[in-house]
Motif scaffolding. Sequence first.
Motif, short mmCIF file in Angstrom:
data_model
loop_
_atom_site.label_atom_id
_atom_site.label_comp_id
_atom_site.label_asym_id
_atom_site.label_seq_id
_atom_site.Cartn_x
_atom_site.Cartn_y
_atom_site.Cartn_z
N ARG A 16 0.83 -1.21 0.00
CA ARG A 16 0.00 0.00 0.00
C ARG A 16 0.86 1.25 0.00
N LEU A 17 1.97 1.18 0.74
CA LEU A 17 2.89 2.32 0.76
C LEU A 17 3.49 2.51 -0.64
N TYR A 18 3.84 1.39 -1.25
CA TYR A 18 4.40 1.45 -2.61
C TYR A 18 3.50 2.26 -3.54
N ASP A 19 2.20 1.97 -3.46
CA ASP A 19 1.27 2.66 -4.35
C ASP A 19 1.30 4.18 -4.16
N GLN A 20 1.65 4.60 -2.95
CA GLN A 20 1.67 6.04 -2.69
C GLN A 20 3.00 6.70 -3.05
N ILE A 21 4.07 5.93 -2.98
CA ILE A 21 5.39 6.58 -3.14
C ILE A 21 6.10 6.26 -4.44
N ALA A 22 5.73 5.18 -5.11
CA ALA A 22 6.51 4.77 -6.28
C ALA A 22 6.50 5.85 -7.37
N GLY A 23 5.35 6.50 -7.58
CA GLY A 23 5.26 7.53 -8.62
C GLY A 23 6.22 8.68 -8.38
N PRO A 24 6.16 9.31 -7.20
CA PRO A 24 7.11 10.38 -6.93
C PRO A 24 8.57 9.91 -6.90
N VAL A 25 8.81 8.71 -6.38
CA VAL A 25 10.20 8.23 -6.32
C VAL A 25 10.77 8.08 -7.73
N LEU A 26 9.99 7.43 -8.59
CA LEU A 26 10.47 7.26 -9.96
C LEU A 26 10.57 8.62 -10.66
N GLY A 27 9.62 9.49 -10.36
CA GLY A 27 9.61 10.80 -10.99
C GLY A 27 10.85 11.60 -10.67
N VAL A 28 11.26 11.60 -9.42
CA VAL A 28 12.42 12.41 -9.07
C VAL A 28 13.69 11.77 -9.62
N ALA A 29 13.74 10.45 -9.63
CA ALA A 29 14.90 9.77 -10.22
C ALA A 29 14.98 10.11 -11.71
N ARG A 30 13.83 10.10 -12.34
CA ARG A 30 13.74 10.39 -13.76
C ARG A 30 14.20 11.81 -14.06
N ARG A 31 13.77 12.71 -13.22
CA ARG A 31 14.10 14.11 -13.44
C ARG A 31 15.60 14.36 -13.30
N VAL A 32 16.21 13.71 -12.32
CA VAL A 32 17.63 13.94 -12.08
C VAL A 32 18.49 13.14 -13.05
N LEU A 33 18.12 11.88 -13.28
CA LEU A 33 18.99 11.00 -14.05
C LEU A 33 18.71 11.00 -15.55
N ARG A 34 17.46 11.33 -15.92
CA ARG A 34 17.04 11.35 -17.33
C ARG A 34 16.92 9.94 -17.91
N ASP A 35 17.97 9.15 -17.78
CA ASP A 35 17.99 7.85 -18.43
C ASP A 35 16.93 6.93 -17.80
N PRO A 36 15.96 6.46 -18.60
CA PRO A 36 14.85 5.68 -18.03
C PRO A 36 15.31 4.41 -17.32
N ALA A 37 16.26 3.69 -17.92
CA ALA A 37 16.69 2.43 -17.32
C ALA A 37 17.37 2.68 -15.98
N GLN A 38 18.26 3.67 -15.96
CA GLN A 38 18.95 3.99 -14.70
C GLN A 38 17.98 4.49 -13.65
N SER A 39 17.00 5.27 -14.09
CA SER A 39 16.04 5.82 -13.14
C SER A 39 15.26 4.70 -12.48
N GLU A 40 14.88 3.70 -13.29
CA GLU A 40 14.12 2.61 -12.73
C GLU A 40 14.96 1.81 -11.75
N GLU A 41 16.23 1.67 -12.10
CA GLU A 41 17.16 0.97 -11.20
C GLU A 41 17.24 1.68 -9.86
N VAL A 42 17.42 3.00 -9.93
CA VAL A 42 17.55 3.78 -8.70
C VAL A 42 16.24 3.74 -7.92
N ALA A 43 15.11 3.86 -8.63
CA ALA A 43 13.82 3.81 -7.94
C ALA A 43 13.67 2.49 -7.19
N GLN A 44 14.07 1.43 -7.84
CA GLN A 44 13.97 0.11 -7.21
C GLN A 44 14.84 0.03 -5.96
#
Lengths: 252, 195
Positions: B36-64
């Motif tokens: 349930r927590l995942y559902d609330q935080i995964a979007g912002p977590v991936l979003g900020v990783a995406r914004r900083v890292l740009r690279d989608p694969a790396q962002s997903e890795e960092v989000a994970q």
Amino acid sequence: MTESIHLLTGAYAVDALDGDERAEFEGHLTGCDDCREELRGLTETAARLAGAEAVVPPAGLKTSVLSQIDSVRQLPPLTPPESAADEAIAPVVELRPRRTSRLLSVAAVVLAVAAVSLSLLLAQARSKNTELSAQAQSVAQVLTAADAHTVTSEFAGGGRGAVTVSATQGSAVLVATALPSPPSGQTYEMWFIDADGKARAAGTFVPGPNGSAALPLTGSPAGSAAVGVTVEPAGGSTQPTTKPILAVQTGP
Amino acid sequence: MTSTVRRGTVRLVIVPTSPEQLLAEVAKGDGDAFERLYDQIAGPVLGVARRVLRDPAQSEEVAQEVLLEVWRSASRFDESKGSALAWVLTIAHRRAVDRVRSAQASTDRELRDASRSHVVPYDDVADEVENRLERERVQQALGALTDLQREAIRLAYYGGYTQREVSDLLDVPLGTIKTRLRDGLIRLRDALGVT
């Protein structure tokens, strides 16, 4: 300098400090209520900058994360230090023996520690802070001394520690990795402990980014049998007031 | 909170829903609470990783990594220091920034020199936005800052640059950058009604 460090709340909240500055500011934070309070609000604000970037995550991410939690051990809560006036410093004999079966993992830790120390030293060398450079220099001297002897162990609340002693340098160095920050208002303090369990204060520290620290102990290891680390009120104590979270045997 | 009615008795079942409550359950090893927590935080977590890292694969890795870190260190969350979401996003941002700094250490200088002439390329977000309203509010608040405050904050937060690098990029003394990061954030805080 003291005035300008208060200004770093903003830079810290957006992670614009490099490793050394981050560590220095975190050290400052433990003793500055105003900065902690201001930082709380600025951190919430920075989180809004992040939250505004939310995207819809791919379904695969959830599957992947949820399938992995079973294999990730959770950290225990940080227990507040006991009011341990009656708790003498933990006897050195309680140390977990590190036998040959552990040699490989010890070697791995030593390697990791060496890598961390090097990167910390490089970061410190780049810093213009002369105090840090001098510190980095003495750490390097001990770590590279011909008679350097390293003992590794784990901190009770998580993280690894390696104590390196050089008799010829008359000095000892602690390198910590993945060590959580001490509870707010508190600090880590290092001790030389002699064979009778008497402790001699050897300086306080707060780990930097990623829980790393590399610093010389204050004073000489001569006459000591072990090195310990305890959690103490900010500013440090003259005698340990809590049970050591790390204790390693360094001498006879 | 939900209540279930069963054969004349009313049973009140407290279902933890705030990130803070969920984190407390996660700290005890509750996998359902984590989901349930995942559902609330995964979007912002991936979003900020995406914004900083740009690279989608790396962002997903960092989000994970970050999401697993939340599971791992849930017991270390300290409510007196701020909200659960801020705690999670601080971990996420720092992790993303650390990744950028270590990965880019070698090739950084050339890139930075190349980008010196055009400092404001942060508009190429192609992902599906999760919360448009919040984004608009934040954009509006950013828009009300002075140019220097805004650029300093964007370079530092979204670009992952250190204050020293921001000072170089904007060709403004470091002391000024420190001050602008702070007073800019204070202004944002007040504009967004952060308490």
